[in-house]
Enzyme design. Structure first.
Site, PDB file in Angstrom:
ATOM      1  N   GLY A  58       0.825  -1.197   0.000  1.00 64.30           N
ATOM      2  CA  GLY A  58       0.000   0.000   0.000  1.00 64.30           C
ATOM      3  C   GLY A  58       0.859   1.246   0.000  1.00 64.30           C
ATOM      4  N   LEU A  59       0.246   2.378   0.350  1.00 64.55           N
ATOM      5  CA  LEU A  59       0.971   3.647   0.316  1.00 64.55           C
ATOM      6  C   LEU A  59       2.174   3.636   1.246  1.00 64.55           C
ATOM      7  CD1 LEU A  59       1.376   6.578  -0.485  1.00 64.55           C
ATOM      8  CD2 LEU A  59      -0.409   7.218   1.152  1.00 64.55           C
ATOM      9  N   HIS A 109     -13.535   0.517  10.453  1.00 70.25           N
ATOM     10  CA  HIS A 109     -12.864   1.241   9.382  1.00 70.25           C
ATOM     11  C   HIS A 109     -11.356   1.369   9.575  1.00 70.25           C
ATOM     12  CE1 HIS A 109     -12.354   3.994   6.097  1.00 70.25           C
ATOM     13  NE2 HIS A 109     -11.978   4.997   6.871  1.00 70.25           N
ATOM     14  N   ARG A 154     -15.618  11.433  13.579  1.00 73.60           N
ATOM     15  CA  ARG A 154     -16.259  10.183  13.189  1.00 73.60           C
ATOM     16  C   ARG A 154     -16.828   9.389  14.360  1.00 73.60           C
ATOM     17  NH1 ARG A 154     -11.810   8.134   8.702  1.00 73.60           N
ATOM     18  NH2 ARG A 154     -12.542   9.454   6.990  1.00 73.60           N
ATOM     19  N   GLY A 172      -9.078  11.830   0.904  1.00 72.89           N
ATOM     20  CA  GLY A 172      -7.930  12.598   0.461  1.00 72.89           C
ATOM     21  C   GLY A 172      -6.792  12.561   1.456  1.00 72.89           C
ATOM     22  N   LEU A 230      -3.418   8.819   5.213  1.00 76.88           N
ATOM     23  CA  LEU A 230      -2.548   8.831   4.039  1.00 76.88           C
ATOM     24  C   LEU A 230      -1.338   9.720   4.280  1.00 76.88           C
ATOM     25  CD1 LEU A 230      -5.110   9.007   1.070  1.00 76.88           C
ATOM     26  CD2 LEU A 230      -4.049   6.989   2.094  1.00 76.88           C
ATOM     27  N   LYS A 249       0.112 -10.007  -0.382  1.00 74.02           N
ATOM     28  CA  LYS A 249      -0.488 -11.341  -0.222  1.00 74.02           C
ATOM     29  C   LYS A 249      -1.646 -11.597  -1.185  1.00 74.02           C
ATOM     30  CE  LYS A 249      -3.498 -10.173   3.689  1.00 74.02           C
ATOM     31  NZ  LYS A 249      -3.901 -10.551   5.049  1.00 74.02           N
ATOM     32  N   ASP A 299      -1.907  -8.591  10.040  1.00 73.12           N
ATOM     33  CA  ASP A 299      -0.763  -9.505   9.985  1.00 73.12           C
ATOM     34  C   ASP A 299       0.487  -8.915  10.635  1.00 73.12           C
ATOM     35  OD1 ASP A 299      -2.471 -11.110   8.455  1.00 73.12           O
ATOM     36  OD2 ASP A 299      -1.742 -10.252   6.572  1.00 73.12           O
ATOM     37  N   GLU A 301     -13.301  18.026   5.556  1.00 70.68           N
ATOM     38  CA  GLU A 301     -13.937  16.852   6.139  1.00 70.68           C
ATOM     39  C   GLU A 301     -14.183  17.094   7.621  1.00 70.68           C
ATOM     40  OE1 GLU A 301     -11.416  13.535   5.130  1.00 70.68           O
ATOM     41  OE2 GLU A 301     -12.270  13.394   3.128  1.00 70.68           O
TER      42      GLU A 301
END
Length: 543
Positions: free
Chosen positions: A19-20, A357, A292, A54, A398, A40, A221, A121
């Site tokens: 991923g990033l 999430h 959230r 974003g 991110l 994986k 993992d 946001e």
């Protein structure tokens, strides 16, 4: 100066996760040393590609590092490490510029800083979210993956899964990570990978819950491997439930980005004639723009109070203010996905529910990704750095991957040590092929249901104790199965999930208050002073 040929003769760095976070580390390290990246599943199946909203960038004239730090601290409910938050905020503009240089096609605005359109946001005081329409994660991941594919020092291994870390004690010294056992999933063969450093970038633990916005890769993992190797983990009780995932029988993991509420969408109860009362103003002065955890608890409360299966997210106020073209242009992925399911979000409300999430805790690291075990690093959602505290501020994830990922690359190059010439090989001489895979499927389903029912958005001590009792029984069953049969991906993921489930419950039982993402009916108030929950385990043999 070391030449590329000389560098490649050295042991590689192994990055677990594509991923990033993993790709950021890999791309920076690869300028100086060979890198092996393990994915994986397919290289494009990680959580990064699912991120819609974003990435934070302190870029605008109306913004400041202090403002971003304040918003991060407020969302984190008193458990954010201020030095970490300031470090990340200070490097946010640099991180966004690095991604722009890497070719990420952010949504443009000629009048915006760096020529970018910035959105807002929940929890943010100003517009500071750089985005690529409503598919930012995919745009970022595609750009970095394209660079990694053509880099001569990066080897991408698809359908390879790390099993456990290889550590050795040296005479008079501390243990060090010298490699990783990795399963070639297609061949069913476990290989011993010698390396100068291991980076865990495997994401969070969302799949431990029955309902989640996460892809199938999110089985914790890296956290489980680091725990088994003796590393500390922290704040595992703080699991963020995204308030708005699409509620539809054909789509159980599709996230409806928070940016939709940032542009004006509102939450309503169902009513006999469709959309009913708007309820968020009664829960928080910030209404739909509250953090959230507050929005998720409010939705959970209203669903249970009224006995409904979902609530409505109504984007029609955006249409009324800015027009249908704006909604389709800025949220094309959501518009297209919902339309394919018979929901036109320009004219109809969207049925939504909360779902697991983001994992705000994880492996304890410093700001350069160093863990407790020399030679082992971790970056991204796998970690606890103090940035997210008791709740993550939207779009900080991110940003953390890029800022701390680049710092980790520098530390790794500094700390790299050549491993011993010979490491213990993987021994499966005492096991056989599994007789019945149904055991894995049954335990997987039971574990996720226990976590959803007993360790969800609202918790009680009794529920947590019941969950821990059942999880320990499942852990013993799974470990017995693991010790008896050859490994495969499903078994390894289940083994890691049950470790993470126990860490979450044990952490939750230690927190005698309600704070951020952890809400207990038995301890409904926050304590005047609070600290991270840190769990410690002595290292044991991995098999």
């Amino acid at each position: 100066m070391t030449t590329r040929d000389e560098t490649c003769a050295h042991a590689p760095v192994v990055v677990v996760g594509a991923g990033l976070a993993g790709l950021t580390v890999a791309l920076d390290v690869a300028a100086h040393r060979r890198v092996i990246v393990l994915a994986k599943r397919r290289l494009d199946e990680g959580a990064t590609a699912w991120a819609q909203g974003g990435i934070v960038g302190v870029l605008g004239e109306d913004d400041s590092i202090e403002s971003h730090v304040r918003d991060t601290q407020e969302a984190g409910a008193g458990l954010v490490d201020e030095d970490t938050a300031r470090h990340v905020a200070r490097h946010s503009a640099e991180a966004v510029a690095w991604l722009v240089e890497a070719g990420v096609p952010f949504t443009h605005d000629p009048a915006g800083p760096l020529g970018l359109h910035l959105t807002r946001e929940g929890g943010h005081a100003v517009r500071r979210i750089a985005h690529a329409a409503d598919a930012t994660g995919k745009a970022i991941h595609d750009a970095l993956l394209a660079r990694a594919r053509v880099h001569p020092n990066i080897e991408l291994r698809e359908r390879w899964m790390a099993v456990d870390l290889i550590t050795q004690h040296h005479v008079g010294g501390e243990p060090r990570c010298h490699g990783v056992y990795a399963l070639d999933i297609d061949r069913g063969h476990v290989e011993t990978l010698r390396c100068a450093g291991v980076v865990l970038a495997t994401g969070g633990v969302g799949k431990v819950y029955r309902y989640t916005s996460n892809p199938d890769t999110a089985t914790g993992d890296g956290i489980a491997m680091a725990w088994r190797a003796g590393c500390r983990v922290a704040n595992m009780e703080f699991i963020q439930f995204h308030p708005t995932c699409l509620y539809h029988p054909q789509e159980r993991s599709f996230l409806i980005t928070e940016a939709l509420r940032g542009e004006g969408a509102t939450l309503h109860l169902p009513a006999a004639d469709g959309v009913g009362e708007r309820f968020m103003p009664g829960h928080d002065d910030r209404a739909e723009l509250a953090p959230r955890d507050i929005v998720a608890r409010a939705i959970d409360f209203e669903m249970k109070k009224h006995g409904v299966d979902h609530v409505w997210l109504d984007a029609r106020p955006i249409v009324a203010e800015k027009g249908e073209a704006f909604l389709r242009e800025h949220f094309p992925t959501i518009h297209a996905r919902c339309l394919a399911l018979g929901i036109d979000i320009t004219h109809q409300p969207i049925p939504v529910v909360p779902a697991a999430h983001y994992t705000c805790g994880g492996v304890v690291t410093d700001l350069d990704g160093r863990s407790d075990l020399p030679g082992l690093f971790a970056v991204g959602e796998t970690t606890y750095t103090g940035l997210h505290g008791a709740n993550r501020l939207a779009s900080n994830s991110l940003l953390e991957c890029v800022v701390l990922g680049r710092g980790c690359a520098g530390a790794l190059l500094t700390d790299a040590v050549e491993p011993p010439a010979r490491l213990p090989g993987w021994d499966d001489s005492q096991v056989e092929d599994a007789d019945e895979q149904v055991v894995i499927a049954h335990n997987w389903d039971e574990l996720r249901l226990v976590m959803w029912n007993y360790v969800g958005i609202v918790r009680t001590t009794k529920r947590l104790e019941r969950a821990l009792h059942r999880i320990k029984l499942l852990r013993d069953e799974i470990q017995d199965y693991y010790a008896s049969f050859r490994v495969n991906r499903d078994l390894l993921e289940l083994r890691n999930l049950v470790v993470n489930a126990e860490l979450i419950v044990r952490s939750a039982l230690r927190r005698h208050e309600s704070r951020g993402l952890h809400f207990s009916r038995d301890f409904p108030r926050a304590l005047p002073v609070s600290f991270p929950t840190v769990l410690t385990r002595a290292a044991k043999s991995s098999r």
